[in-house]
Design an enzyme around this catalytic site. Structure first.
Site, PDB file in Angstrom:
ATOM      1  N   GLN A 146     -11.612 -30.974  79.396  1.00  0.00           N
ATOM      2  CA  GLN A 146     -10.230 -31.375  79.115  1.00  0.00           C
ATOM      3  C   GLN A 146      -9.615 -30.453  78.072  1.00  0.00           C
ATOM      4  O   GLN A 146      -8.458 -30.038  78.207  1.00  0.00           O
ATOM      5  CB  GLN A 146     -10.188 -32.836  78.676  1.00  0.00           C
ATOM      6  CG  GLN A 146     -10.592 -33.766  79.815  1.00  0.00           C
ATOM      7  CD  GLN A 146     -10.607 -35.228  79.440  1.00  0.00           C
ATOM      8  OE1 GLN A 146     -10.321 -35.589  78.296  1.00  0.00           O
ATOM      9  NE2 GLN A 146     -10.954 -36.080  80.385  1.00  0.00           N
TER      10      GLN A 146
ATOM     11  N   SER B 134     -15.954 -29.267  76.476  1.00  0.00           N
ATOM     12  CA  SER B 134     -15.058 -30.257  77.078  1.00  0.00           C
ATOM     13  C   SER B 134     -14.105 -29.578  78.051  1.00  0.00           C
ATOM     14  O   SER B 134     -13.334 -28.697  77.676  1.00  0.00           O
ATOM     15  CB  SER B 134     -14.249 -30.964  75.973  1.00  0.00           C
ATOM     16  OG  SER B 134     -13.049 -31.495  76.520  1.00  0.00           O
TER      17      SER B 134
ATOM     18  N   LYS C  55     -12.504 -37.622  91.034  1.00  0.00           N
ATOM     19  CA  LYS C  55     -11.375 -37.931  90.145  1.00  0.00           C
ATOM     20  C   LYS C  55     -10.854 -36.661  89.468  1.00  0.00           C
ATOM     21  O   LYS C  55      -9.647 -36.415  89.436  1.00  0.00           O
ATOM     22  CB  LYS C  55     -11.818 -38.978  89.108  1.00  0.00           C
ATOM     23  CG  LYS C  55     -10.785 -39.320  88.058  1.00  0.00           C
ATOM     24  CD  LYS C  55     -11.089 -40.641  87.385  1.00  0.00           C
ATOM     25  CE  LYS C  55     -12.167 -40.576  86.332  1.00  0.00           C
ATOM     26  NZ  LYS C  55     -11.811 -39.878  85.085  1.00  0.00           N
ATOM     27  N   SER C  56     -11.763 -35.857  88.922  1.00  0.00           N
ATOM     28  CA  SER C  56     -11.345 -34.637  88.207  1.00  0.00           C
ATOM     29  C   SER C  56     -10.561 -33.705  89.136  1.00  0.00           C
ATOM     30  O   SER C  56      -9.536 -33.131  88.752  1.00  0.00           O
ATOM     31  CB  SER C  56     -12.573 -33.878  87.686  1.00  0.00           C
ATOM     32  OG  SER C  56     -13.246 -34.643  86.722  1.00  0.00           O
TER      33      SER C  56
ATOM     34  N   ARG D 229      -6.360 -32.621  89.213  1.00  0.00           N
ATOM     35  CA  ARG D 229      -5.945 -31.215  89.152  1.00  0.00           C
ATOM     36  C   ARG D 229      -5.139 -30.823  90.386  1.00  0.00           C
ATOM     37  O   ARG D 229      -4.216 -30.011  90.298  1.00  0.00           O
ATOM     38  CB  ARG D 229      -7.191 -30.322  88.993  1.00  0.00           C
ATOM     39  CG  ARG D 229      -7.778 -30.429  87.556  1.00  0.00           C
ATOM     40  CD  ARG D 229      -9.223 -30.007  87.513  1.00  0.00           C
ATOM     41  NE  ARG D 229      -9.760 -29.907  86.152  1.00  0.00           N
ATOM     42  CZ  ARG D 229     -10.222 -30.944  85.428  1.00  0.00           C
ATOM     43  NH1 ARG D 229     -10.180 -32.177  85.912  1.00  0.00           N
ATOM     44  NH2 ARG D 229     -10.712 -30.744  84.218  1.00  0.00           N
TER      45      ARG D 229
ATOM     46  N   ARG E 112      -8.299 -42.776  71.526  1.00  0.00           N
ATOM     47  CA  ARG E 112      -9.047 -41.541  71.828  1.00  0.00           C
ATOM     48  C   ARG E 112      -8.443 -40.342  71.101  1.00  0.00           C
ATOM     49  O   ARG E 112      -7.226 -40.220  70.992  1.00  0.00           O
ATOM     50  CB  ARG E 112      -9.119 -41.334  73.345  1.00  0.00           C
ATOM     51  CG  ARG E 112      -9.925 -42.455  73.996  1.00  0.00           C
ATOM     52  CD  ARG E 112     -10.028 -42.314  75.482  1.00  0.00           C
ATOM     53  NE  ARG E 112     -10.871 -41.197  75.887  1.00  0.00           N
ATOM     54  CZ  ARG E 112     -11.100 -40.873  77.162  1.00  0.00           C
ATOM     55  NH1 ARG E 112     -10.539 -41.588  78.136  1.00  0.00           N
ATOM     56  NH2 ARG E 112     -11.872 -39.852  77.462  1.00  0.00           N
TER      57      ARG E 112
ATOM     58  N   ASP F   3     -20.702 -38.227  82.129  1.00  0.00           N
ATOM     59  CA  ASP F   3     -20.183 -39.516  82.612  1.00  0.00           C
ATOM     60  C   ASP F   3     -21.262 -40.354  83.302  1.00  0.00           C
ATOM     61  O   ASP F   3     -21.037 -41.527  83.617  1.00  0.00           O
ATOM     62  CB  ASP F   3     -19.008 -39.281  83.572  1.00  0.00           C
ATOM     63  CG  ASP F   3     -17.844 -38.599  82.858  1.00  0.00           C
ATOM     64  OD1 ASP F   3     -17.758 -38.702  81.620  1.00  0.00           O
ATOM     65  OD2 ASP F   3     -17.034 -37.948  83.546  1.00  0.00           O
TER      66      ASP F   3
ATOM     67  N   LYS G 249     -15.158 -41.778  74.625  1.00  0.00           N
ATOM     68  CA  LYS G 249     -14.750 -41.988  76.021  1.00  0.00           C
ATOM     69  C   LYS G 249     -13.909 -43.280  76.090  1.00  0.00           C
ATOM     70  O   LYS G 249     -13.426 -43.756  75.063  1.00  0.00           O
ATOM     71  CB  LYS G 249     -15.977 -42.032  76.926  1.00  0.00           C
ATOM     72  CG  LYS G 249     -16.800 -40.737  76.902  1.00  0.00           C
ATOM     73  CD  LYS G 249     -16.022 -39.546  77.426  1.00  0.00           C
ATOM     74  CE  LYS G 249     -16.838 -38.278  77.433  1.00  0.00           C
ATOM     75  NZ  LYS G 249     -16.046 -37.104  77.850  1.00  0.00           N
TER      76      LYS G 249
END
Ligand code: SPQ
Length: 428
Positions: A166, A164, A19-20, A24, A119, A312, A339
């Site tokens: 993100q 992080s 997913k990450s 990207r 969030r 995760d 999360k």
């Protein structure tokens, strides 16, 4: 959805794309000049949200299942979106995109679903404001909907209070558009997919263990991307095969980036029967096949710099720990609270309902094993894909069937999750 016990898991599956990395590849392809061809893209709801957002900024993107082509025209050609950029359930989409929008000389509005609305965003909006972006939102830019007017950024030296990827990626993407150099330093190294992929797209970065610097004004050149299987998705089947008696499962083409392999270290410490065959030949993201068999497990302690390498995977590690001898202690994991759900609370509450002995703490949890899981209860994903999948695996070892509400949440990162259980499962 009613789910029950299985007698063993046998066979092999191809784990869907990471997913990450999928997010990207679409974002960087959209910023690059030229055609980016992506193979084994994850067609999960989160990554489809990323595609939809960049289409709204005028990027031509074709998607056919796991094949995606992005016709990038360069960062300067992104256009002011006429509509709200809807990120759905995806924290990665909103935070990384904020870094991109912060440098664009136009207005945009960004929001997502109910979970996104809770969030925290100041962790990225504050440093982006310091760089010169104008960002506003509920509670002074902490919560969506957010409105961004970007442009005229100046590089900063940012010390992130949390590890992080993100936050790091958002600041680096803004840094790419800023005057001077931008540096991000973290308390521990977080996943480095942004650094690896930006390098593939021709960007120069200076990196040491916990900091990364980027000089503004560089241009991305299109590159072809192969997305390996997501180790965070594989983790559910690594756990399932370890827990269900008489199991032997092969997981093909799983990403083995060292910033993500904390789950492998933990499984080995717990006594899992795991074999790894590395397959990558010098690719930007290492990957390989994983073969796993049923094992008797021991409790572990998980803390410090291991946490960002398996953040995760903590829901599924908690399930593993219910079946391990001894007390498993997880600490330094307060990030779990922010999360898709507060994963300290949702893991503890749902596992307790099916017979686990688990105690939430301020920054993690204690799990007392080995406890038989009786099942026979109604549980909920709470709309969180990782909680839904953890419960889907728990059902395989519960004495009595469990009823999982909102199982559809799994489609965020693993749309074929339940099909894959069916493929491997021998029913009791
Ligand atoms: O994208 P989102 O919703 O934040 O997804 C999660 C997940 O469980 O899939 C977290 F809830 O993964 C994050 C991860 O926890 C994905 C990510 C990334 O791609 O950069 C980094 C991690 O978050 P963070 O906040 O530690 O950077």
């Amino acid at each position: 959805m009613k789910r029950g016990k299985v007698s063993s898991l046998k066979g092999e599956i191809h784990i869907p794309g990471d997913k990450s990395i999928s997010h990207r590849s679409v974002m960087f392809g959209s910023l690059a000049e030229g055609k980016t061809v992506i193979k084994n893209f994850l067609p999960g709801a989160d990554c489809l949200s990323t595609i939809a957002c960049f289409k709204k900024m005028g990027v031509e993107i074709e998607q056919d299942k796991t094949d995606v082509t992005v016709y990038g025209k360069g960062l300067d050609q992104l256009s002011e979106p006429a509509e709200l950029l809807d990120v759905g359930n995806s924290g990665t989409t909103i935070r990384l995109m904020l870094g991109i929008l912060a440098g664009r000389p136009f207005h945009s509005s960004v929001a997502g679903d109910e979970s996104i609305a809770k969030r925290p965003m100041k962790r990225v909006t504050e440093p982006l404001q310091q760089m010169g972006a104008k960002i506003d939102g509920r509670a002074g830019g902490e919560y969506t909907p957010l409105s961004v007017r970007g442009g005229n950024l100046t590089g900063i030296d940012f010390q992130s209070p949390v590890a992080s990827a993100q936050i790091k990626s958002a600041i680096l993407l803004a840094g790419l558009q800023a005057k001077g150099t931008t540096t991000v330093t973290e308390p521990h190294k977080s996943r480095d997919h942004t650094e690896r992929m930006l390098t593939m797209f021709g960007i120069k970065l200076d990196e040491d263990e916990t900091s990364v610097s980027i000089a503004g004004g560089q241009t991305l050149k299109a590159a072809d991307v192969f997305v390996p299987g997501d180790i965070s998705s594989a983790a559910f089947f690594l756990a399932a095969a370890s827990l269900v008696p008489n199991s032997e499962v092969v997981l093909r083409n799983v990403g083995l980036n060292p910033t993500r392999t904390g789950i492998i270290d933990v499984l080995k410490k717990m006594g899992a029967h795991l074999e790894i065959e590395k397959k990558d030949a010098g690719s930007a993201e290492p990957y390989g096949d994983l073969k796993i068999k049923t094992a008797s497990l021991q409790a572990v302690e998980i803390s410090g710099d291991l946490i960002p390498r398996l953040i995760d995977e903590i829901p599924i590690i908690a399930l593993l720990a219910t079946q391990a001898e001894g007390t498993t202690v997880i600490k330094d994991a307060a990030e779990l609270k922010v999360k898709e759900t507060n994963r300290i609370d949702t893991v503890a509450s749902e596992l307790k309902k099916i017979g686990a002995h688990i105690e939430p703490t301020e920054d993690g949890m204690k799990i007392y094993g080995k406890t038989p899981l009786t099942g026979g209860a109604e549980v909920s994903s709470h709309g969180d894909h990782r909680i839904g999948m953890m419960l889907g695996i728990a059902a395989c070892i519960c004495e009595n069937p469990i009823d999982i509400s909102h199982p559809e949440a799994v489609s965020v990162s693993y749309p074929t999750f339940f099909e894959h259980i069916e493929k491997l499962a021998q029913k009791v």
